[in-house]
Write an enzyme that holds these catalytic residues in place. Structure first.
Site, short mmCIF file in Angstrom:
data_model
loop_
_atom_site.label_atom_id
_atom_site.label_comp_id
_atom_site.label_asym_id
_atom_site.label_seq_id
_atom_site.Cartn_x
_atom_site.Cartn_y
_atom_site.Cartn_z
NE ARG A 101 -4.00 -2.09 1.90
CZ ARG A 101 -3.78 -3.22 2.54
NH1 ARG A 101 -2.77 -3.33 3.37
NH2 ARG A 101 -4.59 -4.24 2.37
CE LYS A 123 0.76 14.13 -14.75
NZ LYS A 123 0.09 14.22 -16.06
CD GLU A 165 8.46 17.41 -22.60
OE1 GLU A 165 7.86 18.47 -22.36
OE2 GLU A 165 7.89 16.38 -23.01
CE LYS A 204 6.04 18.03 -14.12
NZ LYS A 204 6.13 16.76 -14.79
CD GLU A 214 -2.82 16.26 -15.62
OE1 GLU A 214 -3.20 15.11 -15.39
OE2 GLU A 214 -2.04 16.56 -16.53
NE ARG A 219 0.52 18.39 -12.25
CZ ARG A 219 1.20 17.27 -11.94
NH1 ARG A 219 1.42 16.35 -12.84
NH2 ARG A 219 1.65 17.09 -10.74
CG ASN A 223 -0.54 19.30 -21.61
OD1 ASN A 223 0.39 18.51 -21.45
ND2 ASN A 223 -1.67 19.21 -20.97
CG HIS A 226 2.76 17.80 -24.66
ND1 HIS A 226 3.72 18.78 -24.70
CD2 HIS A 226 3.32 16.76 -23.97
CE1 HIS A 226 4.80 18.36 -24.05
NE2 HIS A 226 4.59 17.14 -23.61
CG HIS A 230 -0.03 13.49 -26.37
ND1 HIS A 230 -0.64 14.23 -25.37
CD2 HIS A 230 1.13 13.03 -25.82
CE1 HIS A 230 0.11 14.22 -24.29
NE2 HIS A 230 1.20 13.51 -24.54
CG HIS A 243 6.83 12.60 -25.21
ND1 HIS A 243 5.47 12.71 -25.44
CD2 HIS A 243 7.15 13.61 -24.35
CE1 HIS A 243 5.00 13.73 -24.73
NE2 HIS A 243 5.99 14.29 -24.06
N1 LIG Z 1 5.36 10.82 -14.90
C1 LIG Z 1 5.45 11.90 -15.63
O1 LIG Z 1 5.08 13.01 -15.21
C2 LIG Z 1 6.04 11.79 -17.00
C3 LIG Z 1 6.31 12.95 -17.74
C4 LIG Z 1 6.90 12.82 -18.99
C5 LIG Z 1 7.22 11.55 -19.48
N2 LIG Z 1 6.93 10.46 -18.75
C6 LIG Z 1 7.26 9.10 -19.24
O2 LIG Z 1 8.66 9.01 -19.41
C7 LIG Z 1 8.95 8.00 -20.36
C8 LIG Z 1 10.05 8.47 -21.29
O3 LIG Z 1 11.19 8.74 -20.53
P1 LIG Z 1 12.64 8.78 -21.20
O4 LIG Z 1 12.61 9.60 -22.41
O5 LIG Z 1 13.59 9.08 -20.11
O6 LIG Z 1 12.80 7.28 -21.72
P2 LIG Z 1 13.61 6.01 -21.17
O7 LIG Z 1 13.41 5.82 -19.73
O8 LIG Z 1 13.24 4.90 -22.08
O9 LIG Z 1 15.13 6.43 -21.40
C9 LIG Z 1 15.60 6.65 -22.69
C10 LIG Z 1 16.74 5.71 -23.07
O10 LIG Z 1 17.94 6.17 -22.50
C11 LIG Z 1 18.55 5.15 -21.71
N3 LIG Z 1 19.20 5.89 -20.62
C12 LIG Z 1 18.62 6.63 -19.65
N4 LIG Z 1 19.54 7.27 -18.92
C13 LIG Z 1 20.74 6.92 -19.42
C14 LIG Z 1 22.07 7.27 -19.10
N5 LIG Z 1 22.37 8.15 -18.14
N6 LIG Z 1 23.08 6.71 -19.83
C15 LIG Z 1 22.80 5.84 -20.84
N7 LIG Z 1 21.56 5.50 -21.20
C16 LIG Z 1 20.54 6.03 -20.50
C17 LIG Z 1 17.43 4.23 -21.33
O11 LIG Z 1 17.89 2.95 -21.07
C18 LIG Z 1 16.57 4.28 -22.59
O12 LIG Z 1 17.10 3.42 -23.56
C19 LIG Z 1 7.65 7.70 -21.07
O13 LIG Z 1 7.18 6.45 -20.66
C20 LIG Z 1 6.71 8.80 -20.60
O14 LIG Z 1 5.36 8.38 -20.55
C21 LIG Z 1 6.36 10.56 -17.52
ZN LIG Z 2 6.01 15.92 -22.69
#
Ligand SMILES: NC(=O)c1ccc[n+]([C@@H]2O[C@H](COP(=O)([O-])OP(=O)(O)OC[C@H]3O[C@@H](n4cnc5c(N)ncnc54)[C@H](O)[C@@H]3O)[C@@H](O)[C@H]2O)c1
Ligand SMILES: [Zn+2]
Length: 338
Positions: A101, A123, A165, A204, A214, A219, A223, A226, A230, A243
């Site tokens: 939990r 999130k 971003e 942020k 949200e 928030r 976007n 976006h 999206h 993305h």
């Molecule tokens: N929770 C939120 O508020 C929020 C906001 C925006 C995006 N997201 C989510 O984030 C995700 C995308 O995140 P991302 O772009 O970081 O993708 P990711 O986590 O897939 O990382 C990108 C790539 O880089 C590699 N990597 C990461 N750090 C590294 C490092 N220091 N050295 C070498 N390789 C490294 C990872 O293994 C991966 O292959 C999506 O799923 C999206 O939905 C969440």
């Molecule tokens: Zn984004």
């Protein structure tokens, strides 16, 4: 550099630091979840669970693996350390929100996107076959430790992806940030990288503190780019485009639309496009994507309203405006002229 983010159940500190210091702080009650790329890049030696890299790991099966891995080890006083990009943060964060939990979550973002965006705001969640981020929670971390030097091993395409971003924050919220990016596109080893990451976190933080769940619409200023971004990701089935790349295209398309309907000052779209191109980001809709399929995807997006479509437009650099009820015909026109 440090800042504190407040939320309804307390507050957490976000600190810019380095990998050695993060790894040095880990204790017996810390349970590290990472992915295989990050593990290899930083040569992680201590006990951990490494999932496969990529969005595919934000699924029910991998969530189950994390739960079961924790179940053999952690009690309620354990802390889950999410060491990786946004995928690890979302997945491990959701595991922390639900295991027994809810246990403490420490975010250690290693991608630029995770540093400036996903690690702050609370999130967490996973994808379902029916759509992205369909199961999740608001589960604020107890701490965010940002190892800036991790950016050195981040592949260039993912660095550019996260920078989208940063450009978005500048364009929508902070003219000075945007101007500094125009003068010098972001680089992983630049002297000012920590400062810029910190500025993005402050931006942020201000928004999520005002609109934690949200619900107030605040928030929505995050976007910009976006709605179209999206739609592009969806129309391409999340394949072949990241993305941030889709959002970069979205920022340009949405700014042209905003100019056409008189919301943005003339020239805004060109300025943004020039900047994004200097960062090596795409700014044109990929060939073969029909305007009608993008409109269809926008209608399905949860941000769409009954009358027309909703956008967070940039009216002039540094200022954004939420506009609802944009007629589909205006959107179609701009998509067809891209
Ligand atoms: N929770 C939120 O508020 C929020 C906001 C925006 C995006 N997201 C989510 O984030 C995700 C995308 O995140 P991302 O772009 O970081 O993708 P990711 O986590 O897939 O990382 C990108 C790539 O880089 C590699 N990597 C990461 N750090 C590294 C490092 N220091 N050295 C070498 N390789 C490294 C990872 O293994 C991966 O292959 C999506 O799923 C999206 O939905 C969440
Ligand atoms: Zn984004």
């Amino acid at each position: 550099m440090k800042t504190t983010v407040r939320h309804s159940r307390g507050a957490y500190e976000v600190e810019l630091t380095d990998l050695a210091s993060v790894l040095g702080q880990l204790g017996g009650q810390d349970f590290v979840v990472t992915d295989e790329n990050v593990r290899d890049a930083i040569r992680l030696a201590s006990d951990h669970l490494a999932v496969q890299p990529g969005e595919g790991s934000k699924d029910v099966q991998t969530l189950g693996r994390v739960w079961e891995w924790l179940a053999g080890r952690a009690d309620r006083s354990g802390r889950l350390v999410a060491l990786g990009g946004g995928v690890v943060g979302d997945l491990a964060g959701f595991a922390a929100a639900t295991y027994m939990r809810g246990i403490d979550l420490v975010m250690v973002p290693t991608s630029l996107l995770a540093m400036v965006d996903s690690s702050v705001g609370g999130k967490v969640g996973i994808d379902l076959p029916q759509g992205k981020n369909l199961a999740g929670a608001f589960w604020p971390p107890v701490r965010v430790l940002i190892p800036i030097d991790a950016l050195r091993t981040l592949p260039a395409r993912h660095f550019a992806n996260g920078s989208a971003e940063v450009w978005k924050n500048g364009a929508a919220l902070d003219e000075r940030l945007f101007e500094s990016l125009l003068a010098q596109p972001l680089q992983a080893d630049a002297k000012n990288i920590a400062e810029i990451v910190f500025q993005c976190i402050e931006l942020k933080k201000a928004v999520v503190e005002e609109d934690e769940f949200e619900t107030t619409g605040r928030r929505a200023v995050l976007n910009f780019g976006h709605t179209v971004g999206h739609a592009i990701e969806q129309a391409m089935n999340y394949e072949g485009i990241l993305h941030g790349e889709a959002v970069a295209i979205g920022m340009v398309v949405e700014s042209r639309l905003a100019e056409n309907i008189g919301v943005a000052s003339p020239g805004v779209a060109d300025t943004i496009q020039k900047g994004l191109q200097s960062q090596g980001l795409p700014t044109r809709i990929p060939g073969g994507l029909a305007a009608a399929s993008l409109i269809e995807a926008m209608r399905r997006d949860k941000k769409a309203r009954r009358n027309g479509l909703a956008f967070a437009f940039v009216s002039q650099i540094g200022t954004s405006k939420l506009i609802e009820g944009v007629p589909e015909n205006d959107v179609l026109k701009v998509l067809e002229n891209q």
